[in-house]
Design a protein around this motif. Structure first.
Motif, PDB file in Angstrom:
ATOM      1  N   PRO A  31      37.007  41.232  51.312  1.00  0.00           N
ATOM      2  CA  PRO A  31      36.510  39.920  50.890  1.00  0.00           C
ATOM      3  C   PRO A  31      36.128  39.851  49.416  1.00  0.00           C
ATOM      4  CG  PRO A  31      35.621  40.470  53.040  1.00  0.00           C
ATOM      5  CD  PRO A  31      36.363  41.692  52.562  1.00  0.00           C
ATOM      6  N   GLY A  32      35.559  40.924  48.874  1.00  0.00           N
ATOM      7  CA  GLY A  32      35.111  40.889  47.497  1.00  0.00           C
ATOM      8  C   GLY A  32      35.943  41.703  46.527  1.00  0.00           C
ATOM      9  N   ILE A  33      37.128  42.168  46.971  1.00  0.00           N
ATOM     10  CA  ILE A  33      37.921  43.058  46.109  1.00  0.00           C
ATOM     11  C   ILE A  33      39.382  42.612  46.055  1.00  0.00           C
ATOM     12  CG2 ILE A  33      38.669  45.420  45.656  1.00  0.00           C
ATOM     13  CD1 ILE A  33      36.311  46.420  47.264  1.00  0.00           C
ATOM     14  N   PHE A  34      39.901  42.490  44.828  1.00  0.00           N
ATOM     15  CA  PHE A  34      41.326  42.241  44.609  1.00  0.00           C
ATOM     16  C   PHE A  34      41.951  43.448  43.913  1.00  0.00           C
ATOM     17  CE2 PHE A  34      40.184  37.792  45.120  1.00  0.00           C
ATOM     18  CZ  PHE A  34      41.334  37.226  45.662  1.00  0.00           C
ATOM     19  N   ARG A  35      43.227  43.675  44.221  1.00  0.00           N
ATOM     20  CA  ARG A  35      44.054  44.557  43.416  1.00  0.00           C
ATOM     21  C   ARG A  35      45.080  43.688  42.722  1.00  0.00           C
ATOM     22  NH1 ARG A  35      45.025  49.597  47.265  1.00  0.00           N
ATOM     23  NH2 ARG A  35      46.431  48.114  48.261  1.00  0.00           N
ATOM     24  N   VAL A  36      45.262  43.916  41.418  1.00  0.00           N
ATOM     25  CA  VAL A  36      46.194  43.120  40.617  1.00  0.00           C
ATOM     26  C   VAL A  36      47.225  44.054  40.002  1.00  0.00           C
ATOM     27  CG1 VAL A  36      46.442  41.570  38.633  1.00  0.00           C
ATOM     28  CG2 VAL A  36      44.430  41.380  40.124  1.00  0.00           C
ATOM     29  N   ASP A  37      48.503  43.693  40.135  1.00  0.00           N
ATOM     30  CA  ASP A  37      49.586  44.443  39.495  1.00  0.00           C
ATOM     31  C   ASP A  37      50.137  43.588  38.367  1.00  0.00           C
ATOM     32  OD1 ASP A  37      52.023  45.658  38.728  1.00  0.00           O
ATOM     33  OD2 ASP A  37      52.238  46.570  40.697  1.00  0.00           O
ATOM     34  N   GLY A  38      49.983  44.078  37.150  1.00  0.00           N
ATOM     35  CA  GLY A  38      50.388  43.306  35.980  1.00  0.00           C
ATOM     36  C   GLY A  38      51.862  43.313  35.678  1.00  0.00           C
ATOM     37  N   ALA A  39      52.658  44.119  36.390  1.00  0.00           N
ATOM     38  CA  ALA A  39      54.111  44.149  36.213  1.00  0.00           C
ATOM     39  C   ALA A  39      54.514  44.372  34.750  1.00  0.00           C
ATOM     40  CB  ALA A  39      54.749  42.868  36.762  1.00  0.00           C
ATOM     41  N   ASN A  40      53.706  45.157  34.043  1.00  0.00           N
ATOM     42  CA  ASN A  40      53.960  45.491  32.633  1.00  0.00           C
ATOM     43  C   ASN A  40      53.935  44.266  31.727  1.00  0.00           C
ATOM     44  OD1 ASN A  40      54.413  47.418  30.586  1.00  0.00           O
ATOM     45  ND2 ASN A  40      56.589  46.947  30.545  1.00  0.00           N
ATOM     46  N   GLY A  41      53.103  43.298  32.059  1.00  0.00           N
ATOM     47  CA  GLY A  41      52.982  42.108  31.219  1.00  0.00           C
ATOM     48  C   GLY A  41      52.113  42.338  29.993  1.00  0.00           C
ATOM     49  N   VAL A  42      52.086  41.350  29.122  1.00  0.00           N
ATOM     50  CA  VAL A  42      51.219  41.406  27.930  1.00  0.00           C
ATOM     51  C   VAL A  42      49.767  41.527  28.405  1.00  0.00           C
ATOM     52  CG1 VAL A  42      50.530  40.233  25.816  1.00  0.00           C
ATOM     53  CG2 VAL A  42      52.865  39.988  26.680  1.00  0.00           C
ATOM     54  N   GLY A  43      49.019  42.446  27.800  1.00  0.00           N
ATOM     55  CA  GLY A  43      47.695  42.780  28.289  1.00  0.00           C
ATOM     56  C   GLY A  43      46.749  41.611  28.514  1.00  0.00           C
ATOM     57  N   PRO A  44      46.570  40.691  27.546  1.00  0.00           N
ATOM     58  CA  PRO A  44      45.648  39.583  27.783  1.00  0.00           C
ATOM     59  C   PRO A  44      46.070  38.672  28.938  1.00  0.00           C
ATOM     60  CG  PRO A  44      46.009  39.879  25.439  1.00  0.00           C
ATOM     61  CD  PRO A  44      47.002  40.749  26.137  1.00  0.00           C
ATOM     62  N   MET A  95      36.532  36.453  39.606  1.00  0.00           N
ATOM     63  CA  MET A  95      35.690  35.265  39.695  1.00  0.00           C
ATOM     64  C   MET A  95      35.841  34.588  41.053  1.00  0.00           C
ATOM     65  SD  MET A  95      35.492  33.472  35.900  1.00  0.00           S
ATOM     66  CE  MET A  95      37.237  33.150  35.688  1.00  0.00           C
ATOM     67  N   GLU A  96      37.064  34.547  41.562  1.00  0.00           N
ATOM     68  CA  GLU A  96      37.287  33.949  42.884  1.00  0.00           C
ATOM     69  C   GLU A  96      36.510  34.710  43.953  1.00  0.00           C
ATOM     70  OE1 GLU A  96      40.937  33.408  46.105  1.00  0.00           O
ATOM     71  OE2 GLU A  96      41.423  33.550  43.964  1.00  0.00           O
ATOM     72  N   ALA A  97      36.578  36.031  43.902  1.00  0.00           N
ATOM     73  CA  ALA A  97      35.867  36.842  44.886  1.00  0.00           C
ATOM     74  C   ALA A  97      34.362  36.685  44.742  1.00  0.00           C
ATOM     75  CB  ALA A  97      36.265  38.306  44.740  1.00  0.00           C
ATOM     76  N   ALA A  98      33.857  36.638  43.512  1.00  0.00           N
ATOM     77  CA  ALA A  98      32.418  36.526  43.283  1.00  0.00           C
ATOM     78  C   ALA A  98      31.887  35.166  43.719  1.00  0.00           C
ATOM     79  CB  ALA A  98      32.091  36.776  41.813  1.00  0.00           C
ATOM     80  N   ARG A  99      32.684  34.115  43.526  1.00  0.00           N
ATOM     81  CA  ARG A  99      32.246  32.785  43.978  1.00  0.00           C
ATOM     82  C   ARG A  99      32.046  32.778  45.491  1.00  0.00           C
ATOM     83  NH1 ARG A  99      36.286  30.762  40.341  1.00  0.00           N
ATOM     84  NH2 ARG A  99      35.292  29.883  38.475  1.00  0.00           N
ATOM     85  N   GLU A 100      32.918  33.462  46.206  1.00  0.00           N
ATOM     86  CA  GLU A 100      32.859  33.449  47.663  1.00  0.00           C
ATOM     87  C   GLU A 100      31.864  34.454  48.221  1.00  0.00           C
ATOM     88  OE1 GLU A 100      36.726  33.755  49.429  1.00  0.00           O
ATOM     89  OE2 GLU A 100      37.644  32.432  47.956  1.00  0.00           O
ATOM     90  N   CYS A 101      31.742  35.600  47.582  1.00  0.00           N
ATOM     91  CA  CYS A 101      30.940  36.693  48.148  1.00  0.00           C
ATOM     92  C   CYS A 101      29.649  36.978  47.385  1.00  0.00           C
ATOM     93  CB  CYS A 101      31.781  37.965  48.188  1.00  0.00           C
ATOM     94  SG  CYS A 101      33.308  37.832  49.123  1.00  0.00           S
ATOM     95  N   GLY A 102      29.474  36.345  46.214  1.00  0.00           N
ATOM     96  CA  GLY A 102      28.308  36.644  45.393  1.00  0.00           C
ATOM     97  C   GLY A 102      28.587  37.735  44.382  1.00  0.00           C
ATOM     98  N   ILE A 103      29.390  38.706  44.761  1.00  0.00           N
ATOM     99  CA  ILE A 103      29.825  39.758  43.850  1.00  0.00           C
ATOM    100  C   ILE A 103      31.304  40.021  44.133  1.00  0.00           C
ATOM    101  CG2 ILE A 103      29.057  41.599  45.426  1.00  0.00           C
ATOM    102  CD1 ILE A 103      28.426  43.263  42.879  1.00  0.00           C
ATOM    103  N   LEU A 128      32.103  41.277  38.745  1.00  0.00           N
ATOM    104  CA  LEU A 128      31.356  40.062  38.408  1.00  0.00           C
ATOM    105  C   LEU A 128      30.293  39.753  39.453  1.00  0.00           C
ATOM    106  CD1 LEU A 128      34.181  37.640  37.205  1.00  0.00           C
ATOM    107  CD2 LEU A 128      32.948  39.364  35.916  1.00  0.00           C
ATOM    108  N   ILE A 129      29.181  39.202  38.983  1.00  0.00           N
ATOM    109  CA  ILE A 129      28.079  38.793  39.852  1.00  0.00           C
ATOM    110  C   ILE A 129      27.800  37.319  39.618  1.00  0.00           C
ATOM    111  CG2 ILE A 129      25.632  39.124  40.411  1.00  0.00           C
ATOM    112  CD1 ILE A 129      25.984  41.982  39.178  1.00  0.00           C
ATOM    113  N   ASP A 130      27.769  36.537  40.696  1.00  0.00           N
ATOM    114  CA  ASP A 130      27.424  35.122  40.609  1.00  0.00           C
ATOM    115  C   ASP A 130      25.909  35.018  40.511  1.00  0.00           C
ATOM    116  OD1 ASP A 130      26.987  32.429  40.858  1.00  0.00           O
ATOM    117  OD2 ASP A 130      28.121  32.184  42.721  1.00  0.00           O
TER     118      ASP A 130
END
Length: 350
Positions: free
Chosen positions: A82-95, A106-114, A277-279
């Motif tokens: 619920p509060g954890i995502f894994r993101v694969d950037g596929a070798n994209g530009v860092g920013p 932020m999505e996870a923190a909005r729903e779970c508080g952290i 992140l912490i809400d």
């Protein structure tokens, strides 16, 4: 209209944003990807962090040109708890990848508080303070880090095994006066050592070691050697923790597995980042936090300064003052950087 000051050109924020987006589209990025990249780099310039701002069009562009960075990366994310995502950037530009990771956290923190996002398959993602600022503007306290190409020897070692990995913290402050701490793991940046070499001056022996891992005051030997971590063995341990979170736990490259973008510009780096992140609204009202943050800053500001013209500051104040000034007067940009952006923008099709 642009103004000039001391070999720099002052450009209005909206004009520079448009030019930056056109430049990254000229490199082959889709419009929405270019917007994310420019969001981070433009904030860096606003904060006065020009070495990590839109000047990065040069190093990012060189790697994109040789397919070391993907032009149209298909960034993916997976919610593993619920509060954890894994993101694969596929070798994209860092920013771009960094913004995707920040949004997931932020999505996870909005729903779970952290909430947390662990990111792999990325590249140099700019400074941390822009991410902390974006999070703070939306009501989140943050702990953010990334690993990096190896430039630091392990404590007591004689070759580079870990990177000068940045780590940052942010806490929302009243009226946008956010606490923003952004630091790398070395005592000083290599640029300061290069400046000492140009000036023909020595450096403190706490800055770097020679190629054999021994302390040195010779800037030439230091540039051939390794940066010293902040806080000696304690800084070494902190740098390792950043890499454990950003690299190892994210299933990205770590330590010497990270490719050097200088030595192998056409190969993916597989850098890793983490966003925690912490809400803060879950902890108390906005008024409650604002009052406590004002008191926190006041306690520090009230300390008598050792030098009258150098009052005590809270991390983030310099960057936020720079941003306010440059939004009013224009963002200072070197003529060379402006020329690079304009050249790349010619190919945007806009």
């Amino acid at each position: 209209m642009n103004a000039r000051t001391e070999n720099q050109i002052l450009i209005p924020e909206d004009q520079l944003r448009k030019l930056g987006q056109d430049a990254f589209q000229g490199l082959g990025l889709p419009a929405e990807h270019a917007a994310d990249v420019v969001e981070i780099l433009l904030l860096a310039d606003l904060f006065g962090l020009s070495t990590h701002g839109l000047s990065r069009i040069e190093s990012y562009g060189e790697r994109i040109d040789v397919d070391g960075i993907a032009k149209a990366a298909q960034v993916t994310q997976e919610r593993v708890a619920p509060g954890i995502f894994r993101v694969d950037g596929a070798n994209g530009v860092g920013p771009l990848v960094g913004m995707q990771g920040l949004r997931a956290a932020m999505e996870a923190a909005r729903e779970c508080g952290i909430g947390a996002a662990f990111v792999r398959g990325s590249n140099h993602f700019g400074p941390i303070s822009p991410y902390s600022y974006i999070a703070a503007e939306q009501g989140f306290a943050s702990i953010i880090g990334s690993n990096a190409t190896t430039t630091i020897a392990p404590w007591g070692g004689s070759d580079a095994r870990l990177g000068n990995s940045p780590l940052g913290f942010g806490v929302p402050g009243p009226d946008g006066a956010h606490f923003l701490l952004d630091m790398a793991m070395s005592v000083v940046a290599r640029a300061k050592i290069r400046n000492a070499l140009k000036a023909g001056t020595s450096i403190p022996d706490s800055w770097a070691t020679d190629p054999h891992g021994r302390k040195t005051t010779d800037p030439k030997a230091a540039l051939d050697g390794f940066l010293q971590p902040i806080g000696g063995h304690k800084g070494y341990g902190l740098a390792l923790m950043v890499d454990l979170f950003a690299g190892l736990l994210s299933n990205a490259a770590y330590l010497t597995h990270v490719k050097s973008w200088v030595d192998a510009p056409d190969e993916p780096q597989n850098l890793g980042h983490f966003f925690i992140l912490i809400d803060v609204q879950r902890l108390g009202s906005g008024a409650w936090l604002a009052e406590r943050m004002k008191d926190f800053a006041q306690i520090l500001h009230a300390s008598p300064a050792v030098e009258a013209d150098k009052p005590v500051i809270v991390p983030g104040e310099i960057e936020l003052r720079n941003m306010a000034r440059q939004r009013a007067q224009g963002i200072a940009l070197g003529a060379e950087v402006l020329a690079m952006l304009q050249e790349r923008a010619k190919h945007s099709g806009q």
